[in-house]
Design a protein around this motif. Structure first.
Motif, PDB file in Angstrom:
ATOM      1  N   ARG A   6       1.149  -1.700   0.262  1.00 43.76           N
ATOM      2  CA  ARG A   6       0.296  -0.192  -0.214  1.00 43.76           C
ATOM      3  C   ARG A   6       1.064   1.327   0.163  1.00 43.76           C
ATOM      4  O   ARG A   6       1.829   1.037   0.423  1.00 43.76           O
ATOM      5  N   ALA A   8       0.254   5.732   1.101  1.00 43.39           N
ATOM      6  CA  ALA A   8      -0.535   5.988   2.538  1.00 43.39           C
ATOM      7  C   ALA A   8      -0.266   7.377   2.104  1.00 43.39           C
ATOM      8  O   ALA A   8       0.075   7.872   3.296  1.00 43.39           O
ATOM      9  N   PRO A   9      -0.763   8.011   0.790  1.00 43.19           N
ATOM     10  CA  PRO A   9      -0.271   9.322   1.723  1.00 43.19           C
ATOM     11  C   PRO A   9      -1.858  10.280   2.567  1.00 43.19           C
ATOM     12  O   PRO A   9      -2.468   9.656   2.535  1.00 43.19           O
ATOM     13  N   SER A  10      -0.935  11.015   3.547  1.00 46.78           N
ATOM     14  CA  SER A  10      -2.157  12.104   3.806  1.00 46.78           C
ATOM     15  C   SER A  10      -2.711  13.247   2.957  1.00 46.78           C
ATOM     16  O   SER A  10      -1.674  13.945   2.295  1.00 46.78           O
ATOM     17  N   ARG A  40      -3.926   3.862  -0.157  1.00 44.39           N
ATOM     18  CA  ARG A  40      -4.718   4.760   1.021  1.00 44.39           C
ATOM     19  C   ARG A  40      -4.408   5.849   1.388  1.00 44.39           C
ATOM     20  O   ARG A  40      -3.619   5.996   1.746  1.00 44.39           O
ATOM     21  N   ASP A  42      -4.331   8.704   3.730  1.00 44.16           N
ATOM     22  CA  ASP A  42      -4.892   8.660   5.001  1.00 44.16           C
ATOM     23  C   ASP A  42      -5.666  10.200   5.758  1.00 44.16           C
ATOM     24  O   ASP A  42      -4.570  10.739   5.875  1.00 44.16           O
ATOM     25  N   TYR A 185      -2.172   9.126  13.806  1.00 44.59           N
ATOM     26  CA  TYR A 185      -1.714   8.002  12.626  1.00 44.59           C
ATOM     27  C   TYR A 185      -1.629   6.565  13.316  1.00 44.59           C
ATOM     28  O   TYR A 185      -1.989   5.877  12.297  1.00 44.59           O
ATOM     29  N   SER A 189      -3.633   2.746  11.601  1.00 44.04           N
ATOM     30  CA  SER A 189      -2.770   2.857  10.219  1.00 44.04           C
ATOM     31  C   SER A 189      -2.498   1.158  10.082  1.00 44.04           C
ATOM     32  O   SER A 189      -2.310  -0.030   9.352  1.00 44.04           O
ATOM     33  N   ARG A 203       8.320   1.489   3.583  1.00 45.58           N
ATOM     34  CA  ARG A 203       8.057   3.492   3.896  1.00 45.58           C
ATOM     35  C   ARG A 203       9.858   4.143   4.353  1.00 45.58           C
ATOM     36  O   ARG A 203      10.233   3.158   4.052  1.00 45.58           O
ATOM     37  N   HIS A 207       9.676   5.826   9.665  1.00 45.69           N
ATOM     38  CA  HIS A 207       9.299   5.374  10.178  1.00 45.69           C
ATOM     39  C   HIS A 207       9.796   4.375  11.439  1.00 45.69           C
ATOM     40  O   HIS A 207       8.421   3.066  11.672  1.00 45.69           O
TER      41      HIS A 207
HETATM   42  N1  GLU Z   1       0.283   8.984   6.085  1.00 40.23           N
HETATM   43  C1  GLU Z   1       1.652   8.723   6.224  1.00 40.23           C
HETATM   44  C2  GLU Z   1       2.553   9.060   5.179  1.00 40.23           C
HETATM   45  O1  GLU Z   1       2.509  10.319   4.787  1.00 40.23           O
HETATM   46  C3  GLU Z   1       1.726   6.967   5.795  1.00 40.23           C
HETATM   47  C4  GLU Z   1       2.794   6.152   6.782  1.00 40.23           C
HETATM   48  C5  GLU Z   1       2.716   4.437   6.268  1.00 40.23           C
HETATM   49  O2  GLU Z   1       3.299   4.152   5.174  1.00 40.23           O
HETATM   50  O3  GLU Z   1       2.113   3.488   7.700  1.00 40.23           O
HETATM   51  O4  GLU Z   1       3.914   8.890   6.592  1.00 40.23           O
END
Ligand code: GLU
Length: 454
Positions: A6, A8-10, A40, A42, A185, A189, A203, A207
């Motif tokens: 996935r 997962a952008p905000s 996804r 976020d 978050y 997640s 990622r 993280h």
């Molecule tokens: N929305 C988070 C971000 O942009 C996703 C991080 C992830 O991949 O779990 O940093």
């Protein structure tokens, strides 16, 4: 088990090269394995998330050709988070806290002053029911933290960084829910990764410590019987954290952070150039102008990723872009070419371009009008001879220059340059052998005659 990844952008801004790279690598991981790539969104942070950014993110991914198999929105999944929250709370893994931001800041400073890590001291865990009730009665609503298990070792074999170990006691219990009830978050997640059966989380290395915490959230959710759905993952996904992208100066520059796909597009950068660069930057594989992405997908391998920051250089991107433009097929660019420019025109002009939208400037040499330079008397009589010698066969340029070479004393630059100047108005440019047939017989003769008559 099929691979599910996935991105997962905000939706709080446009994509920039850093998160384009994360999207690309997750896409490649899924495509190489014949798996599923999920987009996804976020968007639990209602205050900062904007619908226009959701649209822009999708437009950017589409421009890059990173197609997703499924779209998920966190804002549509609040019930699932509520369920997970209740289960973890019932299992004693979530506790209410009442400190204000200022109080927390003071605690942090005190800890740092004592040379301790600025972790939350778990003071709220010691509150009695009566004390909690009093806080609530005073109008201080609870925010919620996840209780890390200090006895449970945290370890994973990172797909890029190798074996990783964390001591939970060195980490701070994360706030997972704000006082108003909105989600941070960390827990959503993990809930999503379980529900969507994510097999690989790839990622940025920013993280890594989130992963340490989330591994405990995963195991706590499994223990609380959360993963009941058929499609749900039954185990913690594999994690891989890639080194961050930095600018040439070695830092994550503001400029790099804001280098979005629309800015790249405006600068004439082809999506294939972005893909070719970001696919291999920071790996042991050479960055090459590979326009065929199946080649890049086939060679994608997390084992080739290094741990040093990957240096992104805009000049490299421009060089790569020119090399990619030189390979693009007519059908890929047709819609962006000037009216009347056909496949032969594209082939003649393509090697001279750094970006596709320069094609119009060169095409003007074919369709005219052109500005000829002033010629010397000698050149004028040479060009008159050229106009007379012009014959239209399969290779008019080859025939013309061969004829002039034997009928005049000229060779090299003296032979070629006045012809190019008279025919195109320029000292340099596309291969004349390809260009002359495009200019056409009568126009070519007219240009030579006009130059001769100056
Ligand atoms: N929305 C988070 C971000 O942009 C996703 C991080 C992830 O991949 O779990 O940093």
């Amino acid at each position: 088990m099929s691979t599910i990844t996935r991105f997962a952008p905000s939706p709080t801004g446009r994509l920039h090269v850093g998160n384009i790279r994360t999207a690309l690598h997750n896409w490649m991981l899924a495509r190489k394995a014949g798996g599923t790539f999920i987009l996804r969104i976020d968007d639990t942070d209602a205050a900062r998330s904007r619908e226009e950014y959701v649209d822009a993110i999708k437009a950017d991914l589409t421009w890059l050709g990173l197609d997703w198999d499924r779209e998920e929105r966190q804002s549509h999944r609040l019930e699932r988070y509520e369920d997970a929250f209740t289960r973890l709370k019932d299992a004693g893994r979530i506790y209410p806290c009442y400190e204000s931001a200022q109080e927390l800041e003071i605690k942090r400073k005190i800890a740092l002053g004592r040379g301790l890590p600025p972790n939350y001291d778990r003071a709220a865990l010691g509150l009695t029911d009566a004390e909690r009730a009093e806080k609530e009665a005073q109008g201080t609503p609870a925010h919620w933290r996840f209780l890390l298990d200090h006895e449970e070792p945290i370890a994973w074999n990172d797909g890029i960084r190798g074996p990783q170990k964390f001591d939970a006691a060195q980490l701070s219990d994360p706030v997972i829910r704000r006082a108003g009830g909105s989600w941070l978050y960390m827990m959503p997640s993990a809930v999503d990764d379980i529900d969507m059966g994510i097999t690989q989380v790839l990622r940025g290395e920013d993280h890594v410590s989130n992963t340490a915490v989330q591994i405990q959230i995963f195991t706590a959710l499994f223990a609380a019987g959360f993963a009941a759905q058929e499609s749900a993952a039954k185990k913690v996904p594999c994690f891989a954290h890639e080194a961050l992208l930095v600018g040439r100066e070695g830092k994550l520059s503001k400029r790099l952070g804001s280098l979005s796909s629309d800015a790249l597009c405006e600068r004439g950068i082809e999506p294939e150039a972005v893909i070719a660069l970001l696919a291999r930057l920071g790996t042991s594989q050479p960055v090459e102008p590979i326009a065929d992405r199946s080649t890049l997908v086939a060679s994608f391998d997390l084992a080739t990723f290094g741990r040093a920051p990957a240096k992104f250089n805009e000049e490299d991107l421009e060089r790569l872009n020119a090399a990619i433009v030189h390979q693009l097929d007519y059908t890929a660019v047709q819609a962006r070419l000037p009216d009347g420019m056909d496949e032969a025109g594209w082939h003649a002009i393509r090697p001279n371009l750094a970006r596709v939208d320069e094609a119009g400037e060169w095409w003007r040499l074919v369709i005219g009008p052109i500005d000829q330079p002033e010629f010397s008397e000698d050149d004028r009589s040479y060009l008159a001879a050229a106009a007379a010698a012009l014959e239209w066969g399969s290779d008019p340029w080859g025939a013309l220059t061969a004829a002039l070479k034997s009928s005049t004393e000229r060779k090299g630059r003296a032979l070629f340059l006045p012809l190019r100047q008279a025919l195109t108005g320029m000292d340099h440019g596309p291969d004349m052998g390809e260009l002359l047939p495009l200019i056409g017989e009568s126009e070519a003769r007219a240009r030579l005659t006009r130059a001769a008559a100056q």
